[in-house]
Design a protein around this motif. Structure first.
Motif: not given
Lengths: 113, 116
Positions: B43-54, B56-59, B66-68
């Motif tokens: 049930g816990e929520m685990i953060f995996l990955i973040y991508q900012g809109s600016y 340039q590269q995929n996180a 993350l395929n952005f």
């Protein structure tokens, strides 16, 4: 290095009682967020707080729900006169200033009988 | 309109294979963030990955990437070399700027099952 702490983990209330959910953010985090997760659904934003300030409460039901984050102590989500529809998992998250990533606590599962 | 759409209610993958979980988003804000969280059965929520809109590269974070694709407004999560412990619900989420700052909007989630 404690993460976000929430208590109680499970809470059972009868209809009409009050529920108090507590959240202690990660050390160094000054922003707290509350979310609600109904069964089989994603999380829904409720409220965003900083110390002694409510920044955004656009997701809070208009009645019976309130939240605070005092200068000292944990953040509290308070639900008055609970109804069966309040049964859900309530998650608290925290973040430091100027950082978007929110780290979640383990949640409080509220069951209203 | 849904701000975050996850079209796969459930996905299956063989252990050690790669899997892609889809996420599309909708915003007119030029500044936004995209997140993936994992929710195991505990049930816990685990953060995996973040991508900012600016960005340039995929996180990338370990086995997660993350395929952005900004023009397509998609932010798919790729898990390489799946493990049994990856079996969980996965949520895509977005943050926006302005008056919505601080508010994460979540998709409905995708249940991933990893088979041995």
């Amino acid at each position: 290095n404690a993460g976000v702490m929430q208590n109680p983990r499970h809470l059972v209330r009868r209809r009409g009682q009050e529920a108090r959910l507590r959240c202690s953010p990660m050390k160094g985090h000054s922003h707290v967020y509350w979310y609600r997760q109904l069964p089989e659904e994603g999380l829904k934003f409720m409220v965003y707080l900083q110390k002694e300030n409510i920044i955004d409460e656009s997701g809070m039901p208009k009645e019976r729900f309130s939240a605070e984050f005092p200068k000292e102590g944990p953040s509290i989500l308070r639900i008055q006169q609970v109804v069966r529809g309040d049964s859900a998992a309530y998650f608290c998250a925290s973040s430091p200033r100027y950082q978007e990533t929110q780290y979640f606590g383990p949640g409080t599962r509220l069951l209203v009988l | 309109a849904q701000k975050i759409t996850q079209t796969q209610p459930g996905m299956f993958v063989q252990e050690k294979e790669a899997v892609t979980l889809d996420c599309t988003y909708d915003t007119s804000d030029p500044s936004y963030g995209l997140f993936w969280y994992k929710q195991p059965s505990s049930g816990e929520m685990i953060f995996l990955i973040y991508q900012g809109s600016y960005d340039q590269q995929n996180a990338t974070e370990g086995r997660y990437s993350l395929n952005f694709q900004k023009a397509r407004k998609s932010a798919n999560l790729v898990i390489s070399a799946s493990q049994l412990g990856d079996s969980a619900m996965y949520f895509c989420a977005m943050s926006e700027g302005g008056t919505s700052y601080g508010k994460l909007t979540f998709g409905q989630g995708t249940i991933l099952t990893v088979h041995p």
